[in-house]
Design an enzyme around this catalytic site. Structure first.
Site, PDB file in Angstrom:
ATOM      1  N   SER A 107      59.234  14.254  -4.882  1.00 42.56           N
ATOM      2  CA  SER A 107      59.575  15.635  -4.572  1.00 42.56           C
ATOM      3  C   SER A 107      58.593  16.142  -3.531  1.00 42.56           C
ATOM      4  O   SER A 107      57.481  15.603  -3.390  1.00 42.56           O
ATOM      5  CB  SER A 107      59.481  16.487  -5.841  1.00 42.56           C
ATOM      6  OG  SER A 107      59.503  17.860  -5.546  1.00 42.56           O
ATOM      7  N   TYR A 166      54.608  19.631 -14.156  1.00 40.21           N
ATOM      8  CA  TYR A 166      55.510  18.795 -13.363  1.00 40.21           C
ATOM      9  C   TYR A 166      54.871  18.416 -12.030  1.00 40.21           C
ATOM     10  O   TYR A 166      54.899  17.253 -11.619  1.00 40.21           O
ATOM     11  CB  TYR A 166      56.824  19.534 -13.136  1.00 40.21           C
ATOM     12  CG  TYR A 166      57.816  18.828 -12.258  1.00 40.21           C
ATOM     13  CD1 TYR A 166      58.637  17.824 -12.769  1.00 40.21           C
ATOM     14  CD2 TYR A 166      57.952  19.163 -10.910  1.00 40.21           C
ATOM     15  CE1 TYR A 166      59.565  17.172 -11.970  1.00 40.21           C
ATOM     16  CE2 TYR A 166      58.872  18.525 -10.102  1.00 40.21           C
ATOM     17  CZ  TYR A 166      59.674  17.530 -10.636  1.00 40.21           C
ATOM     18  OH  TYR A 166      60.583  16.886  -9.830  1.00 40.21           O
ATOM     19  N   LYS A 202      53.912  14.693 -10.492  1.00 41.08           N
ATOM     20  CA  LYS A 202      54.440  14.188  -9.226  1.00 41.08           C
ATOM     21  C   LYS A 202      53.307  13.805  -8.270  1.00 41.08           C
ATOM     22  O   LYS A 202      53.402  12.813  -7.538  1.00 41.08           O
ATOM     23  CB  LYS A 202      55.348  15.236  -8.566  1.00 41.08           C
ATOM     24  CG  LYS A 202      56.689  15.403  -9.250  1.00 41.08           C
ATOM     25  CD  LYS A 202      57.517  14.138  -9.205  1.00 41.08           C
ATOM     26  CE  LYS A 202      58.892  14.316  -9.807  1.00 41.08           C
ATOM     27  NZ  LYS A 202      59.690  13.080  -9.807  1.00 41.08           N
TER      28      LYS A 202
END
Length: 330
Positions: free
Chosen positions: A132, A145, A149
């Site tokens: 991402s 999150y 990542k």
């Protein structure tokens, strides 16, 4: 394909199936997996359903064994499963933070280890890490999150160095995605007053699926950026990260919430389809605003053609300039 029961995983599984591939579907939600298997078969592929929690290393190893037993080998492994909590950092409990990290980061580590166990002896195969823009640029309300990542980004770079050192034929690449119209915003554990939503612009999950399928066949490239917003975010973060932080501090809370009660099901500890027997599918509730394609994504997948066109265009421009110069001098 991990995280195959919904969202990007579902869309990518169908995209692989459209090529006639055999696709192993790994996820927790049995209703979503059953629907994904049906979608894969209708698209022209062969489906294998393997229920698994990616945070369980032993279960992931067993899942890989099931795939090899059924299909004979693993050519491509796509790490995509994740979990999240939508809340300020101080409102996320240690257990919740640990769970997000175990699924979203360690799930990729365990999946990669399981894939390598079968790929390295054959000296071939590709591992695609679905990333991402948030692997580089953290957003407010998504610290768990974003942290995971970022960890995947560093882990994948280290692994690439080791494979290159070994002269291995196994490839690993990472696909950095933009905001997408997936069901995750309705099943994420949400402690904010509004309904979670992606920061615009929003793309359809098929945009991500096309990039993932392409990356699976072109694993020598270390990274793919998908969507103009991803490119803009990563460049801005590299050039002026402090300014970007101030901008996100002002806009990031409101831009990630819609009015109304969220009623999030929360899939942190159990599958979102759970006892309700609901299949969430690939798309979220943002079809009305989501872009079905990305010109930047196309250009990224076709860099050679773009470079050739630019070279030809530059050559034509030089010839035209010379002719103009000759005309003016004569």
């Amino acid at each position: 394909m991990t995280g195959a029961s919904g969202g990007v995983g579902r869309a990518a599984a169908v995209a692989f199936a459209a090529r006639g591939d055999r696709v192993a579907l790994l996820a927790r939600g049995r209703e979503g997996l059953a629907a994904a298997a049906d979608a894969v078969q209708r698209a022209g592929g062969e489906a294998l359903v393997v229920p698994v929690d990616m945070a369980d290393a032993k279960a992931v190893d067993n899942a890989a064994e099931q795939v090899v037993d059924a299909f004979g080998r693993i050519d491509v492994w796509v790490n995509n499963a994740f979990a999240g909590v939508f809340a300020p950092f101080t409102e996320i409990t240690p257990d919740e933070y640990r769970r997000v990290t175990e699924v979203t980061y360690l799930g990729y580590v365990f999946g990669t280890r399981a894939a390598l166990r079968h790929m390295l002896p054959r000296d071939r195969g590709t591992i695609v890490q679905v990333g991402s823009a948030l692997a580089y640029r953290g957003l407010p309300l998504q610290s768990a999150y974003c942290g995971a990542k970022h960890a995947i980004q560093g882990f994948n770079e280290s692994l690439r160095c080791e494979l290159l050192h070994q002269g291995s034929g196994v490839r690993t690449t990472m696909v950095q995605l933009p905001a997408l119209n997936t069901p995750q915003f309705d099943w994420v554990l949400n402690r904010m007053p509004g309904r979670a939503r992606p920061m615009p612009p929003v793309y359809q999950p098929e945009v991500a699926a096309r990039a993932i399928v392409h990356a699976a066949g072109h694993g020598r490239r270390r990274e793919y950026w998908v969507g103009g917003s991803t490119v803009g975010t990563l460049i801005a973060n590299a050039v002026a990260p402090g300014l970007l932080e101030r901008y996100l501090a002002r806009t990031g809370f409101d831009a990630q919430q819609d009015p109304g009660e969220h009623g999030g099901t929360g899939n942190l500890w159990s599958p979102a389809d759970g006892p309700r027997g609901r299949d969430f599918g690939a798309h979220g509730r943002f079809d009305g605003e989501a872009y079905p394609a990305s010109s930047q994504g196309w250009a990224s997948r076709n860099r050679g053609r773009v470079a050739k066109a630019l070279t030809v265009g530059a050559g034509v421009g030089v010839l035209a300039a010379r002719r103009l110069t000759r005309t003016s001098t004569s």
